[in-house]
Design a protein around this motif. Structure first.
Motif, PDB file in Angstrom:
ATOM      1  N   ASP A 163     -22.225  26.547  27.835  1.00  0.00           N
ATOM      2  CA  ASP A 163     -22.142  27.990  27.964  1.00  0.00           C
ATOM      3  C   ASP A 163     -22.947  28.448  29.182  1.00  0.00           C
ATOM      4  O   ASP A 163     -24.043  27.973  29.440  1.00  0.00           O
ATOM      5  N   ALA A 209     -17.169  26.768  25.378  1.00  0.00           N
ATOM      6  CA  ALA A 209     -18.055  27.603  24.570  1.00  0.00           C
ATOM      7  C   ALA A 209     -17.578  29.037  24.478  1.00  0.00           C
ATOM      8  O   ALA A 209     -17.761  29.702  23.454  1.00  0.00           O
ATOM      9  N   GLY A 261     -16.696  28.295  20.963  1.00  0.00           N
ATOM     10  CA  GLY A 261     -18.084  27.934  20.754  1.00  0.00           C
ATOM     11  C   GLY A 261     -18.741  28.593  19.568  1.00  0.00           C
ATOM     12  O   GLY A 261     -18.160  29.431  18.873  1.00  0.00           O
ATOM     13  N   SER A 270     -20.042  23.725  21.326  1.00  0.00           N
ATOM     14  CA  SER A 270     -18.910  23.728  20.399  1.00  0.00           C
ATOM     15  C   SER A 270     -19.365  23.967  18.964  1.00  0.00           C
ATOM     16  O   SER A 270     -20.463  23.587  18.565  1.00  0.00           O
TER      17      SER A 270
END
Length: 381
Positions: free
Chosen positions: A46, A88, A92, A132
């Motif tokens: 992310d 993400a 995510g 994830s």
């Protein structure tokens, strides 16, 4: 004096861009004529999408299925025929509408995001994995690109890792047609295999809410999935380094998308043309929320430090906290390190007041380092 701020996010507190904004405010308070440029970075997880957008890539909005089926507004970043896709942001942990869903969460939205980029004409795709919330072996990724996964009765499987225990047939024709002429790069820093004690379910499942019994269910289901993929593709990549990344999304990318794996931070630094941005800088400031043992294994600050070392540019680090000894930080390439916990020992308050503390840290760097030039001469080219 030209300073480049190339920080990752402070997870749970500030984005990379906000970290840079706070540091810039402090630097300019201390040294009015300092030139500050911001180059947010990430390690493939992310923040990767944000780093590409900050570097000038076009934002292309897409609505996809979230990890538990709810619509999610996400995007890919585009520059010419190159697209940057962040797992993400589509599939995510932050996209869960409520509680963990270790057995049923899916990466289908990431597959749909990849499909949107390909359908828009992109032929070079960078897929950043990390953050994830699912352990579906990349099955959702494949379905989002058009693949069909069927049970013994010919019915499509429901989403999620647990359902893969019933996988009996895999139709890859639509996926292969869509991926024709497309190159996929998997930006990933972990080397876990798909299965076993170092695999996706055992290592990362508990972080996504999987109880011990859930881990056993997922391990069995992923074993069935790996066998079916090997039978269908005539190659078995379950033990490949990185196959266990992002709940097995790495396996799906390697085995079904024919992705080439590349270190995440190296990939992101290339995407944002990092070396060109810092080539004539006097100082680079990097950082992340926690400088710890994980930082030394492919996280953004160490990648930034390595690039700066090649260019002969001094680099310092800021962080929320550090568990690394000063000699380890120096060996990693940092000429100096500032931790917010030195200003506010209470972790909760430190996270809550991170912007203010970072501004103070920026001012300290300005007062104690930039004006004296000590850091500029502290690291030999």
């Amino acid at each position: 004096m030209r300073i480049v701020i190339a920080s990752d996010k402070f997870k749970g507190s500030l984005t990379a861009a906000e970290v840079a904004e706070a540091l810039t405010a402090g630097l300019r308070r201390a040294v009015r004529d300092v030139v500050v440029e911001r180059v947010p970075v990430a390690d493939g997880g992310d923040g990767t999408l944000a780093a590409a957008l900050e570097a000038g890539y076009e934002r292309c909005p897409v609505t996809v299925d979230g990890p538990t089926g709810e619509p999610v507004e996400t995007a890919f970043a585009r520059q010419g025929d190159l697209a940057v896709v962040e797992l993400a942001d589509a599939s995510g942990l932050l996209r869960l509408p409520g509680a963990f869903a270790p057995l049923t969460a899916s990466t289908i939205g990431t597959g749909q995001l990849l499909a949107a980029a390909i359908d828009a004409g992109c032929r070079d795709i960078v897929l950043g994995v990390g953050g994830s919330c699912s352990t579906d072996g990349g099955a959702g990724l494949a379905v989002g690109l058009g693949a069909r996964i069927l049970d013994a009765s010919g019915r499509p499987l429901p989403p999620g890792g647990a359902a893969l225990a019933s996988a009996a047939a895999l139709d890859l024709a639509p996926l292969r047609a869509r991926l024709s002429g497309v190159r996929v790069t998997l930006a990933c820093d972990v080397d876990n295999p798909l299965l076993g004690p170092s695999g996706a379910a055992a290592v990362y499942g508990p972080q996504k809410g999987a109880a011990p019994d859930d881990v056993a269910v997922l391990e069995k289901a992923l074993t069935v999935w790996a066998g079916l993929v090997a039978e269908t593709t005539a190659r078995d990549l379950r033990a490949a380094p990185g196959a266990g990344a992002a709940g097995g999304a790495g396996f799906g990318a390697l085995a079904l998308l024919d992705a080439a794996m590349r270190p995440g931070v190296e990939t992101v630094l290339s995407l944002v043309d990092f070396e060109a941005a810092v080539a004539d800088a006097d100082l680079v400031i990097t950082g992340e929320g926690s400088l710890d043992e994980q930082t030394l294994h492919g996280k953004a600050p160490v990648g930034v430090a390595a690039a700066c070392r090649r260019l002969g540019v001094p680099v310092v680090a800021v962080c929320g906290r550090t568990t690394l000894a000063p000699d380890v930080l120096k060996t990693a390439g940092f000429a100096g390190t500032w931790a917010l916990t030195d200003l506010e020992p209470d972790p909760a308050r430190c996270m809550e007041d991170a912007w203010t503390l970072l501004e103070r840290t920026g001012a300290t760097i300005g007062d104690r380092v930039l004006s004296s030039g000590r850091i500029a001469g502290a690291v030999a080219p």
